[in-house]
Design a protein around this motif. Structure first.
Motif, PDB file in Angstrom:
ATOM      1  N   ALA A 155       0.844  -1.205   0.000  1.00 30.95           N
ATOM      2  CA  ALA A 155       0.000   0.000   0.000  1.00 30.95           C
ATOM      3  C   ALA A 155       0.873   1.245   0.000  1.00 30.95           C
ATOM      4  N   TYR A 197       0.568   5.708  -0.232  1.00 29.67           N
ATOM      5  CA  TYR A 197      -0.346   6.840  -0.074  1.00 29.67           C
ATOM      6  C   TYR A 197       0.393   8.144  -0.369  1.00 29.67           C
ATOM      7  N   TYR A 237      -0.076  12.302   0.447  1.00 26.60           N
ATOM      8  CA  TYR A 237      -0.752  13.340   1.218  1.00 26.60           C
ATOM      9  C   TYR A 237      -0.139  14.683   0.858  1.00 26.60           C
ATOM     10  N   GLU A 241      -3.332  16.222   4.248  1.00 33.89           N
ATOM     11  CA  GLU A 241      -4.614  15.881   3.646  1.00 33.89           C
ATOM     12  C   GLU A 241      -4.399  14.780   2.613  1.00 33.89           C
ATOM     13  N   PHE A 242      -5.255  13.786   2.659  1.00 29.83           N
ATOM     14  CA  PHE A 242      -5.156  12.633   1.775  1.00 29.83           C
ATOM     15  C   PHE A 242      -5.357  13.020   0.310  1.00 29.83           C
ATOM     16  N   TYR A 272      -4.476   6.728  -2.817  1.00 27.21           N
ATOM     17  CA  TYR A 272      -3.997   5.506  -2.169  1.00 27.21           C
ATOM     18  C   TYR A 272      -3.912   4.402  -3.219  1.00 27.21           C
ATOM     19  N   GLN A 305      -3.118   0.293  -3.908  1.00 33.00           N
ATOM     20  CA  GLN A 305      -2.921  -1.070  -3.417  1.00 33.00           C
ATOM     21  C   GLN A 305      -2.323  -1.823  -4.598  1.00 33.00           C
ATOM     22  N   ASP A 336      -8.131   4.423  -4.213  1.00 37.87           N
ATOM     23  CA  ASP A 336      -8.934   5.566  -3.775  1.00 37.87           C
ATOM     24  C   ASP A 336      -8.203   6.827  -4.198  1.00 37.87           C
ATOM     25  N   SER A 387      -9.905   9.836  -4.278  1.00 36.60           N
ATOM     26  CA  SER A 387     -10.911  10.849  -3.970  1.00 36.60           C
ATOM     27  C   SER A 387     -10.325  12.165  -3.467  1.00 36.60           C
ATOM     28  N   LEU A 431       3.720  14.532   0.971  1.00 42.73           N
ATOM     29  CA  LEU A 431       4.196  13.412   1.779  1.00 42.73           C
ATOM     30  C   LEU A 431       3.737  12.094   1.173  1.00 42.73           C
ATOM     31  N   PRO A 469      -0.560  -4.543   3.918  1.00 46.90           N
ATOM     32  CA  PRO A 469      -2.015  -4.627   3.768  1.00 46.90           C
ATOM     33  C   PRO A 469      -2.713  -4.423   5.100  1.00 46.90           C
ATOM     34  N   GLY A 470      -3.806  -3.697   5.061  1.00 48.98           N
ATOM     35  CA  GLY A 470      -4.553  -3.419   6.284  1.00 48.98           C
ATOM     36  C   GLY A 470      -4.071  -2.199   7.012  1.00 48.98           C
ATOM     37  N   GLY A 471      -3.048  -1.538   6.466  1.00 47.02           N
ATOM     38  CA  GLY A 471      -2.565  -0.304   7.077  1.00 47.02           C
ATOM     39  C   GLY A 471      -1.540  -0.491   8.159  1.00 47.02           C
ATOM     40  N   TYR A 510       2.388   1.674   8.956  1.00 47.07           N
ATOM     41  CA  TYR A 510       2.270   2.942   8.206  1.00 47.07           C
ATOM     42  C   TYR A 510       3.510   3.784   8.485  1.00 47.07           C
ATOM     43  N   GLN A 517     -10.279  17.904   6.426  1.00 45.57           N
ATOM     44  CA  GLN A 517      -9.758  17.426   7.695  1.00 45.57           C
ATOM     45  C   GLN A 517     -10.907  17.174   8.648  1.00 45.57           C
ATOM     46  N   TYR A 554       0.745  11.155  15.786  1.00 48.23           N
ATOM     47  CA  TYR A 554       2.003  11.307  15.067  1.00 48.23           C
ATOM     48  C   TYR A 554       2.716  12.553  15.553  1.00 48.23           C
ATOM     49  N   ASN A 608      -7.760   2.457   4.605  1.00 51.72           N
ATOM     50  CA  ASN A 608      -6.403   2.681   5.078  1.00 51.72           C
ATOM     51  C   ASN A 608      -5.989   4.144   5.051  1.00 51.72           C
ATOM     52  N   LEU A 626      -5.767   8.007   6.117  1.00 51.74           N
ATOM     53  CA  LEU A 626      -5.864   8.673   7.404  1.00 51.74           C
ATOM     54  C   LEU A 626      -6.415  10.083   7.236  1.00 51.74           C
TER      55      LEU A 626
END
Lengths: 113, 111
Positions: free
Chosen positions: A31, A33, A35, A44-45, A48, A50, A56, A58, A91, A97-99, A102, B2, B35, B97, B99
């Motif tokens: 996985a 990600y 940010y 902020e996301f 992501y 896999q 994802d 979004s 970042l 898997p499953g986070g 991290y 957020q 964190y 997954n 955050l």
């Protein structure tokens, strides 16, 4: 590798230019990600992965932002026609898997002038 | 967007004192993490607490979670100058997954 590696650590670009930011995750972490963190805010996301696929996306703010992970390892975040508002620290993180496990990289500070 | 709000935004204490920071969130979660971030760069995972846990300890850190109030607190005991950093809570927004981070607390520990 031992940790998540991001390159470059700093990038200054002119408004309207195209940039690529690279992330090399921990070996075995499926996985990945991305940010974005603006000054004085929490991350902020964005997207992501896999494996090779985006599970994802979004959080991508608009169609100028795109990310790939063609072989399920290294990922590249691509920003077209950069704007001053894109200036932030980008970042990358990876996990099992499953986070689990991290782990964040040190980030790329992007400055659009 | 957020989800979490953290309180206080900034905290300044003397070395040896305890530091408490609070986090609130909006939706149901499976777990909440804290964190630490130095100089606005990489985040370091401190501790994870699951939704069925109320308190967790790790060294000088103590985390509590109150799911009825949708809030968590992080206590750092016997603070040191090296604890100076920004601290963020992050939740899993009820699944997946990715955050969702709070706005962070800037902690300054003075000698």
């Amino acid at each position: 590798g031992a940790g998540v590696s991001q390159t470059p650590s700093n990038k200054v670009t002119e408004k309207g230019k195209y940039v690529e930011l690279r992330c090399d995750p921990i070996s075995g972490h499926t996985a990945l990600y991305w940010y974005r963190q603006s000054l004085g805010q929490g991350p902020e996301f964005l997207i992501y992965f896999q494996g090779t696929g985006a599970a994802d996306d979004s959080g991508l703010p608009n169609d100028r932002f795109f990310a790939v992970r063609p072989e399920g390892s290294v990922s590249t975040l691509k920003i077209q026609r950069t704007e001053r508002g894109d200036s932030a620290v980008y970042l990358c993180a990876s996990s099992l898997p499953g986070g689990f496990g991290y782990t964040f990289g040190s980030g790329t500070r992007l400055t659009v002038v | 967007s957020q989800q979490g709000e953290e309180d206080p935004q900034a905290l300044s204490i003397q070395e040896g004192e305890n530091a408490t920071m609070n986090c609130s969130y909006k939706t149901s979660i499976n777990n909440l993490q804290w964190y630490r971030q130095n100089s606005g760069r990489g985040l370091v995972h401190l501790i994870l607490i699951r939704s069925n846990e109320r308190e967790k300890h790790s060294g000088r850190l103590r985390v509590t979670l109150d799911t009825s109030k949708k809030s968590s607190s992080l206590l750092i005991t016997a603070s040191r100058a090296a604890d100076t950093a920004s601290y963020f809570c992050a939740t899993d927004e009820g699944g997946g997954n990715k955050l969702t981070f709070g706005t962070g607390t800037q902690l300054k520990v003075e000698l």
